[in-house]
Design a protein around this motif. Structure first.
Motif, PDB file in Angstrom:
ATOM      1  N   SER A   1       0.690  -1.492  -0.175  1.00  0.00           N
ATOM      2  CA  SER A   1      -0.156   0.208  -0.003  1.00  0.00           C
ATOM      3  C   SER A   1       0.330   1.316   0.066  1.00  0.00           C
ATOM      4  CB  SER A   1      -1.011  -0.088   0.952  1.00  0.00           C
ATOM      5  OG  SER A   1      -1.588   1.016   1.493  1.00  0.00           O
ATOM      6  N   CYS A   2       0.485   1.895  -0.636  1.00  0.00           N
ATOM      7  CA  CYS A   2       1.391   3.599  -0.590  1.00  0.00           C
ATOM      8  C   CYS A   2      -0.032   4.680  -0.564  1.00  0.00           C
ATOM      9  CB  CYS A   2       1.660   3.362  -1.748  1.00  0.00           C
ATOM     10  SG  CYS A   2       2.500   5.479  -1.995  1.00  0.00           S
ATOM     11  N   ARG A   3       0.099   5.589   0.928  1.00  0.00           N
ATOM     12  CA  ARG A   3      -0.736   6.800   0.648  1.00  0.00           C
ATOM     13  C   ARG A   3      -0.705   7.106   0.653  1.00  0.00           C
ATOM     14  NH1 ARG A   3      -5.440   5.188   4.993  1.00  0.00           N
ATOM     15  NH2 ARG A   3      -5.815   4.378   3.485  1.00  0.00           N
TER      16      ARG A   3
ATOM     17  N   LEU B   1       1.761   8.158 -10.209  1.00  0.00           N
ATOM     18  CA  LEU B   1       2.443   7.555  -8.949  1.00  0.00           C
ATOM     19  C   LEU B   1       2.901   6.257  -9.294  1.00  0.00           C
ATOM     20  CD1 LEU B   1       1.895   4.862  -7.092  1.00  0.00           C
ATOM     21  CD2 LEU B   1       2.154   6.803  -6.092  1.00  0.00           C
ATOM     22  N   ALA B   2       4.112   6.314  -9.585  1.00  0.00           N
ATOM     23  CA  ALA B   2       5.411   4.908 -10.154  1.00  0.00           C
ATOM     24  C   ALA B   2       5.537   3.828  -8.724  1.00  0.00           C
ATOM     25  CB  ALA B   2       6.177   5.325 -10.210  1.00  0.00           C
ATOM     26  N   TRP B   3       5.904   2.832  -8.817  1.00  0.00           N
ATOM     27  CA  TRP B   3       6.327   1.844  -8.380  1.00  0.00           C
ATOM     28  C   TRP B   3       7.991   1.818  -8.731  1.00  0.00           C
ATOM     29  CZ3 TRP B   3       4.127   0.728  -3.732  1.00  0.00           C
ATOM     30  CH2 TRP B   3       2.859   1.251  -3.335  1.00  0.00           C
ATOM     31  N   TYR B   4       8.609   0.795  -7.753  1.00  0.00           N
ATOM     32  CA  TYR B   4       9.964   0.953  -8.218  1.00  0.00           C
ATOM     33  C   TYR B   4      10.253  -0.453  -7.557  1.00  0.00           C
ATOM     34  CZ  TYR B   4      10.229   5.557 -10.451  1.00  0.00           C
ATOM     35  OH  TYR B   4      10.334   6.475 -11.435  1.00  0.00           O
ATOM     36  N   GLN B   5      11.013  -1.544  -7.780  1.00  0.00           N
ATOM     37  CA  GLN B   5      11.547  -3.079  -7.612  1.00  0.00           C
ATOM     38  C   GLN B   5      13.259  -2.225  -6.644  1.00  0.00           C
ATOM     39  OE1 GLN B   5      13.001  -5.808  -9.128  1.00  0.00           O
ATOM     40  NE2 GLN B   5      11.198  -6.758  -7.743  1.00  0.00           N
ATOM     41  N   GLN B   6      13.864  -2.217  -5.713  1.00  0.00           N
ATOM     42  CA  GLN B   6      15.356  -2.452  -5.287  1.00  0.00           C
ATOM     43  C   GLN B   6      15.918  -3.798  -4.776  1.00  0.00           C
ATOM     44  OE1 GLN B   6      16.773   0.580  -3.351  1.00  0.00           O
ATOM     45  NE2 GLN B   6      19.017   0.797  -4.561  1.00  0.00           N
TER      46      GLN B   6
ATOM     47  N   LEU C   1      12.480   0.649 -12.230  1.00  0.00           N
ATOM     48  CA  LEU C   1      10.762   1.017 -12.702  1.00  0.00           C
ATOM     49  C   LEU C   1       9.450  -0.292 -12.848  1.00  0.00           C
ATOM     50  CD1 LEU C   1       8.789   3.149 -12.610  1.00  0.00           C
ATOM     51  CD2 LEU C   1       9.306   3.355 -15.813  1.00  0.00           C
ATOM     52  N   LEU C   2       8.731  -0.042 -11.569  1.00  0.00           N
ATOM     53  CA  LEU C   2       8.034  -1.885 -12.172  1.00  0.00           C
ATOM     54  C   LEU C   2       6.507  -0.994 -12.767  1.00  0.00           C
ATOM     55  CD1 LEU C   2       8.341  -3.109  -8.974  1.00  0.00           C
ATOM     56  CD2 LEU C   2       8.854  -3.593 -11.387  1.00  0.00           C
ATOM     57  N   ILE C   3       5.461   0.233 -12.735  1.00  0.00           N
ATOM     58  CA  ILE C   3       4.381   0.892 -12.754  1.00  0.00           C
ATOM     59  C   ILE C   3       4.964   1.837 -12.522  1.00  0.00           C
ATOM     60  CG2 ILE C   3       2.504   0.375 -12.444  1.00  0.00           C
ATOM     61  CD1 ILE C   3       2.764  -1.900 -12.396  1.00  0.00           C
ATOM     62  N   PHE C   4       4.259   2.528 -13.985  1.00  0.00           N
ATOM     63  CA  PHE C   4       3.945   4.391 -13.911  1.00  0.00           C
ATOM     64  C   PHE C   4       2.251   4.387 -14.349  1.00  0.00           C
ATOM     65  CE2 PHE C   4       3.562   4.581 -18.284  1.00  0.00           C
ATOM     66  CZ  PHE C   4       4.170   3.546 -19.068  1.00  0.00           C
ATOM     67  N   GLY C   5       1.895   5.850 -13.915  1.00  0.00           N
ATOM     68  CA  GLY C   5       0.750   6.124 -14.334  1.00  0.00           C
ATOM     69  C   GLY C   5      -0.665   5.345 -13.245  1.00  0.00           C
ATOM     70  N   ALA C   6      -0.460   5.196 -12.332  1.00  0.00           N
ATOM     71  CA  ALA C   6      -0.845   4.024 -11.386  1.00  0.00           C
ATOM     72  C   ALA C   6      -0.813   2.488 -11.523  1.00  0.00           C
ATOM     73  CB  ALA C   6      -1.860   4.548 -11.134  1.00  0.00           C
ATOM     74  N   SER C   7      -0.767   2.242 -13.129  1.00  0.00           N
ATOM     75  CA  SER C   7      -0.933   0.739 -13.095  1.00  0.00           C
ATOM     76  C   SER C   7      -0.767   0.852 -14.068  1.00  0.00           C
ATOM     77  CB  SER C   7      -3.442   1.325 -13.983  1.00  0.00           C
ATOM     78  OG  SER C   7      -3.638   1.671 -14.074  1.00  0.00           O
ATOM     79  N   SER C   8       0.038   1.452 -15.356  1.00  0.00           N
ATOM     80  CA  SER C   8       0.396   1.057 -16.051  1.00  0.00           C
ATOM     81  C   SER C   8       1.691   0.004 -16.371  1.00  0.00           C
ATOM     82  CB  SER C   8       1.324   1.761 -17.270  1.00  0.00           C
ATOM     83  OG  SER C   8      -0.099   2.462 -17.775  1.00  0.00           O
ATOM     84  N   ARG C   9       2.250  -1.286 -16.678  1.00  0.00           N
ATOM     85  CA  ARG C   9       3.639  -1.949 -16.641  1.00  0.00           C
ATOM     86  C   ARG C   9       4.198  -1.321 -17.631  1.00  0.00           C
ATOM     87  NH1 ARG C   9       0.183  -5.841 -14.926  1.00  0.00           N
ATOM     88  NH2 ARG C   9      -0.778  -6.535 -17.230  1.00  0.00           N
ATOM     89  N   ALA C  10       5.445  -1.191 -16.927  1.00  0.00           N
ATOM     90  CA  ALA C  10       6.756  -0.442 -17.367  1.00  0.00           C
ATOM     91  C   ALA C  10       7.778  -1.905 -18.565  1.00  0.00           C
ATOM     92  CB  ALA C  10       8.166  -0.265 -16.821  1.00  0.00           C
TER      93      ALA C  10
ATOM     94  N   GLY D   1      -5.159   2.196  -8.522  1.00  0.00           N
ATOM     95  CA  GLY D   1      -5.687   2.967  -7.244  1.00  0.00           C
ATOM     96  C   GLY D   1      -5.952   4.858  -7.859  1.00  0.00           C
ATOM     97  N   SER D   2      -5.796   5.270  -7.115  1.00  0.00           N
ATOM     98  CA  SER D   2      -6.259   6.957  -7.807  1.00  0.00           C
ATOM     99  C   SER D   2      -6.526   7.224  -6.118  1.00  0.00           C
ATOM    100  CB  SER D   2      -7.385   6.600  -8.967  1.00  0.00           C
ATOM    101  OG  SER D   2      -9.159   6.846  -8.115  1.00  0.00           O
ATOM    102  N   GLY D   3      -6.268   8.549  -6.615  1.00  0.00           N
ATOM    103  CA  GLY D   3      -6.203   9.937  -5.292  1.00  0.00           C
ATOM    104  C   GLY D   3      -5.312   9.934  -4.258  1.00  0.00           C
ATOM    105  N   THR D   4      -5.935   8.962  -3.210  1.00  0.00           N
ATOM    106  CA  THR D   4      -5.148   9.050  -2.055  1.00  0.00           C
ATOM    107  C   THR D   4      -4.115   7.356  -1.892  1.00  0.00           C
ATOM    108  OG1 THR D   4      -5.848   9.431  -0.237  1.00  0.00           O
ATOM    109  CG2 THR D   4      -5.562  11.466  -1.145  1.00  0.00           C
TER     110      THR D   4
END
Lengths: 120, 108
Positions: free
Chosen positions: B22-24, B34-39, B47-56, B67-70
């Motif tokens: 989760s990310c709030r 909103l992006a998600w990264y793995q390290q 980079l895994l995810i950008f635009g909240a839901s698009s896979r890189a 997700g959206s908003g907060t």
């Protein structure tokens, strides 16, 4: 294949200066905004600075504004981060990263980083 | 500046299980920037995810962002051994872009 290679890190005393470089290959360099993101030992990620593809616009985190200068040489596909008045809290692994075409502050490729240690 | 809070801090699961991270955000992340990264240890973030839901590019479809908003979520449907790492969310809707503090996904 996109490749980013940072260099120039090292040990520097507080108040000293250092210049980092990042050599890019595998893409049309001048078409992309580029950034520096740092990571203190054992800590999370912190955005430092971004430069536009042309080099005409630069943006800085408040923590480095006035001390760091970000530039690029599109003829050499190279980025430079001039770091002055270094502080202990600048100690970190510094990554250069490429921004997405659609949004320059989302980073799709990263280098392996260069370590900067500020200590007396 | 938008503050991102990730939970849990550490998630202990077994290969084959489903992971939900989760990310709030302290303010709404407009345009779902909103992006998600793995390290992984000793490696740069990926980079895994950008635009909240698009896979890189090249990211397996077991990784799903939503997700959206907060409130945003990264779901890994069936954990593979190589998925155990630290995951960061990032907002890039406003300057400065900011990262969450990370969620460590460890093998149970």
């Amino acid at each position: 294949e996109v490749h980013l290679l940072e260099s120039g890190g090292g040990l520097v005393q507080p108040g000293g200066s250092l210049r980092l470089s990042c050599a890019a290959s595998g893409f049309t360099f001048s078409s992309y905004a580029m950034s520096w993101v740092r990571q203190a030992p054992g800590k999370g990620l912190e955005w430092v600075s971004t430069i536009s593809g042309s080099g005409g616009s630069t943006y800085y985190a408040d923590s480095v504004k006035g001390r760091f200068t970000f530039s690029r040489d599109n003829s050499k596909n190279t980025l430079y981060l001039q770091m002055n008045s270094l502080r202990a809290e600048d100690t970190a692994l510094y990554y250069c990263a490429r921004g997405l075409r659609i949004s320059s502050s989302c980073f799709d490729y990263w280098g392996q980083g260069t370590l900067v240690t500020v200590s007396s | 500046e938008i503050v991102l809070t990730q939970s849990p801090g550490t998630l202990s699961l077994s290969p084959g299980e489903r992971a939900t991270l989760s990310c709030r955000a302290s303010q709404s992340v407009s345009n779902s920037y909103l992006a998600w990264y793995q390290q992984k240890p000793g490696q740069a973030p990926r980079l895994l995810i950008f635009g909240a839901s698009s896979r890189a590019t090249g990211i397996p479809d077991r990784f799903t962002g939503s997700g959206s908003g907060t409130d945003f979520t990264l779901t890994i449907s069936r954990l593979e051994p190589e998925d155990f790492a630290v995951y960061y969310c990032q907002q890039y809707t406003s300057s400065p872009c900011t990262f969450g503090q990370g969620t460590k996904l460890e093998i149970k």
